[in-house]
Scaffold this motif. Structure first.
Motif, PDB file in Angstrom:
ATOM      1  N   LEU A  88       6.113   8.839  10.491  1.00 51.56           N
ATOM      2  CA  LEU A  88       5.654   9.211   9.156  1.00 51.56           C
ATOM      3  C   LEU A  88       5.582   8.000   8.244  1.00 51.56           C
ATOM      4  O   LEU A  88       4.612   7.821   7.497  1.00 51.56           O
ATOM      5  CB  LEU A  88       6.596  10.265   8.565  1.00 51.56           C
ATOM      6  N   GLU A  89       6.584   7.140   8.343  1.00 50.38           N
ATOM      7  CA  GLU A  89       6.606   5.943   7.504  1.00 50.38           C
ATOM      8  C   GLU A  89       5.411   5.037   7.805  1.00 50.38           C
ATOM      9  O   GLU A  89       4.742   4.553   6.880  1.00 50.38           O
ATOM     10  CB  GLU A  89       7.915   5.184   7.741  1.00 50.38           C
ATOM     11  N   ARG A  90       5.128   4.825   9.078  1.00 52.72           N
ATOM     12  CA  ARG A  90       4.028   3.925   9.441  1.00 52.72           C
ATOM     13  C   ARG A  90       2.673   4.518   9.062  1.00 52.72           C
ATOM     14  O   ARG A  90       1.813   3.830   8.493  1.00 52.72           O
ATOM     15  CB  ARG A  90       4.067   3.628  10.941  1.00 52.72           C
ATOM     16  N   VAL A  91       2.471   5.775   9.392  1.00 50.97           N
ATOM     17  CA  VAL A  91       1.174   6.399   9.117  1.00 50.97           C
ATOM     18  C   VAL A  91       0.919   6.460   7.615  1.00 50.97           C
ATOM     19  O   VAL A  91      -0.165   6.093   7.130  1.00 50.97           O
ATOM     20  CB  VAL A  91       1.119   7.807   9.753  1.00 50.97           C
ATOM     21  N   ALA A  92       1.918   6.893   6.868  1.00 50.52           N
ATOM     22  CA  ALA A  92       1.743   6.985   5.420  1.00 50.52           C
ATOM     23  C   ALA A  92       1.595   5.602   4.801  1.00 50.52           C
ATOM     24  O   ALA A  92       0.815   5.404   3.855  1.00 50.52           O
ATOM     25  CB  ALA A  92       2.940   7.718   4.801  1.00 50.52           C
ATOM     26  N   GLY A  93       2.339   4.625   5.333  1.00 51.47           N
ATOM     27  CA  GLY A  93       2.260   3.266   4.796  1.00 51.47           C
ATOM     28  C   GLY A  93       0.900   2.636   5.006  1.00 51.47           C
ATOM     29  O   GLY A  93       0.354   1.976   4.119  1.00 51.47           O
ATOM     30  N   VAL A  94       0.327   2.822   6.198  1.00 52.17           N
ATOM     31  CA  VAL A  94      -0.999   2.271   6.464  1.00 52.17           C
ATOM     32  C   VAL A  94      -2.048   2.964   5.609  1.00 52.17           C
ATOM     33  O   VAL A  94      -2.940   2.317   5.044  1.00 52.17           O
ATOM     34  CB  VAL A  94      -1.335   2.403   7.968  1.00 52.17           C
ATOM     35  N   ARG A  95      -1.938   4.271   5.467  1.00 51.51           N
ATOM     36  CA  ARG A  95      -2.914   4.984   4.629  1.00 51.51           C
ATOM     37  C   ARG A  95      -2.807   4.530   3.178  1.00 51.51           C
ATOM     38  O   ARG A  95      -3.822   4.323   2.501  1.00 51.51           O
ATOM     39  CB  ARG A  95      -2.695   6.492   4.742  1.00 51.51           C
ATOM     40  N   ALA A  96      -1.588   4.334   2.698  1.00 42.80           N
ATOM     41  CA  ALA A  96      -1.410   3.863   1.323  1.00 42.80           C
ATOM     42  C   ALA A  96      -1.981   2.464   1.147  1.00 42.80           C
ATOM     43  O   ALA A  96      -2.563   2.137   0.102  1.00 42.80           O
ATOM     44  CB  ALA A  96       0.069   3.895   0.953  1.00 42.80           C
ATOM     45  N   ALA A  97      -1.840   1.618   2.157  1.00 44.80           N
ATOM     46  CA  ALA A  97      -2.315   0.236   2.052  1.00 44.80           C
ATOM     47  C   ALA A  97      -3.837   0.143   2.024  1.00 44.80           C
ATOM     48  O   ALA A  97      -4.394  -0.724   1.350  1.00 44.80           O
ATOM     49  CB  ALA A  97      -1.759  -0.587   3.221  1.00 44.80           C
ATOM     50  N   PHE A  98      -4.518   1.035   2.747  1.00 43.30           N
ATOM     51  CA  PHE A  98      -5.971   0.907   2.888  1.00 43.30           C
ATOM     52  C   PHE A  98      -6.751   2.035   2.226  1.00 43.30           C
ATOM     53  O   PHE A  98      -7.990   1.966   2.159  1.00 43.30           O
ATOM     54  CB  PHE A  98      -6.348   0.824   4.372  1.00 43.30           C
ATOM     55  N   GLY A  99      -6.049   3.046   1.737  1.00 43.38           N
ATOM     56  CA  GLY A  99      -6.755   4.150   1.109  1.00 43.38           C
ATOM     57  C   GLY A  99      -7.754   4.767   2.073  1.00 43.38           C
ATOM     58  O   GLY A  99      -7.490   4.915   3.259  1.00 43.38           O
ATOM     59  N   ASP A 100      -8.921   5.117   1.539  1.00 46.42           N
ATOM     60  CA  ASP A 100      -9.952   5.719   2.370  1.00 46.42           C
ATOM     61  C   ASP A 100     -10.964   4.700   2.869  1.00 46.42           C
ATOM     62  O   ASP A 100     -12.049   5.072   3.337  1.00 46.42           O
ATOM     63  CB  ASP A 100     -10.678   6.814   1.586  1.00 46.42           C
ATOM     64  N   SER A 101     -10.606   3.412   2.833  1.00 47.08           N
ATOM     65  CA  SER A 101     -11.551   2.378   3.268  1.00 47.08           C
ATOM     66  C   SER A 101     -11.658   2.296   4.785  1.00 47.08           C
ATOM     67  O   SER A 101     -12.582   1.674   5.306  1.00 47.08           O
ATOM     68  CB  SER A 101     -11.139   1.008   2.711  1.00 47.08           C
TER      69      SER A 101
END
Length: 376
Positions: A177-190
């Motif tokens: 959860l930490e990794r998936v959410a962290g990557v999504r937060a870092a890149f948004g919908d790009s």
């Protein structure tokens, strides 16, 4: 007739120091089985059989049983050879998945021969059309690392033209959860983001798995459960909007029938080096298409897998995307034959006859089999 003179299989290994860690372990080496078939009139075809973590066993099956049974047959008769081999070595009294995997490499080599003999690339023999196919950053990459390392790795792939990435999950649920959410937060919908659990999740955790899916706004969750756990697939499908994907560890259309017909998955990921070769994977793609599912094949170790997958994707009407191996070290991708490059996030099938790959047989001596499991 283009009769088969000899069938040979070679187990090969390439060390991968510092390899990525994911659900099945740390990548210690890249293994493959190279299949070489020669006809009586001197045409040589090449194929790849998946290593199955024991490439010497797959090679032995081909050399000791499957190969000798094909001597003297017409190499063009791929359907007849497939059916004959299935009935003799797979349907009964056979070594199970090992036989399917071995047959996969043989089938690829036969298609290579057929194309070379007729002077046409495989996709043309199959009625397909060469076109750019979207590729995603997959293979042995984006493993169990700190978020800052994952974001740096993704930035490298973006610079190479990818906008679709596949993370590895199947660690602890908290870390996933930490990794998936962290990557999504870092890149948004790009970027488009998928995740591969490597069959390591438990049915009891479906609600927490769904939370991971939603946090990452995942394009798909791949192989959340072991191949036999259809109840797990049903439960997870029913509680999440995230599409599920599987098929790499289901051998032949028969094992994929329930996943497809019950629409437990939306992306069918059979591997032509594992599930029975080009002859069989086209049937799987057609079966998936009949149920309005998309075809996104898993790819194996070498440039031969790349070539075969792109030929098939040039034919299947439900072709969705190609899995590019972006791992740092892979001699079989880079040295076995001229690499098939991903350009601006897309890849196209080779235009040469057969699979369209010229094989450097010196690699047979350069990368001999290394005993031990592929993942530690």
């Amino acid at each position: 007739m283009t009769k088969i003179k000899s069938v040979q299989a070679f187990a090969l290994s390439c060390p991968t120091p510092g390899g990525a860690t994911f659900a099945v372990g740390r990548s210690a080496k890249r293994d493959m089985v190279l299949v070489r078939i020669e006809t009586q009139d001197g045409i040589v075809g090449y194929g790849e059989a998946h290593h199955a973590q024991t490439p010497s066993t797959i090679a032995a099956f081909i050399n000791d049983a499957l190969g000798p049974s094909l001597t003297g047959l017409d190499a063009h008769e791929t359907e007849a050879i497939w059916d004959r081999s299935y009935r003799r070595f797979i349907a009964t009294h056979g070594p199970g998945a090992a036989a399917v995997i071995g047959l996969s490499g043989v089938d690829l080599a036969l298609w290579d021969i057929k194309g070379k003999d007729l002077g046409q690339p495989v996709y043309k023999l199959l009625g397909g059309k060469r076109r750019p196919i979207q590729a995603y950053a997959g293979g042995i990459s984006l493993g169990f690392q700190p978020i800052e390392d994952l974001t740096a790795e993704i930035e490298r792939y973006i610079a190479q033209g990818y906008n679709f990435m596949k993370l590895r999950v199947g660690d602890t649920l908290e870390k996933d959860l930490e990794r998936v959410a962290g990557v999504r937060a870092a890149f948004g919908d790009s970027i488009v983001l998928a995740a591969d659990a490597g069959t390591r999740y438990r049915t009891a955790d479906v609600h927490r798995i769904a939370e991971i899916c939603e946090a990452g706004r995942l394009a798909w969750l791949e192989e959340p459960f072991t191949p036999d756990n259809l109840p797990g697939y049903r439960r997870l499908r029913d509680i999440t909007s995230t599409p599920l994907a599987a098929g790499e560890n289901h051998f032949t259309r028969h094992e994929l029938r329930a996943l497809i017909s019950e629409q437990l998955i939306q992306f069918v990921q059979a591997d032509c080096c594992k599930t029975g070769g080009i002859t069989e994977i086209l049937k799987i793609a057609a079966l998936a298409d009949a149920w309005h599912l998309q075809f996104a094949p898993h790819t194996s170790a070498s440039v031969l897998s790349t070539a075969a997958s792109t030929h098939v994707l040039s034919v299947a009407p439900n072709a969705f995307i190609y899995e590019a191996d972006v791992s740092a070290i892979n001699a079989f991708r880079d040295e076995l034959g001229s690499p098939i490059e991903v350009v601006d996030g897309t890849i196209s099938a080779p235009e040469g006859p057969g699979l369209g790959v010229e094989i450097d047989e010196s690699l047979i001596g350069k990368y001999p089999f290394i005993p031990g499991a592929s993942y530690q």
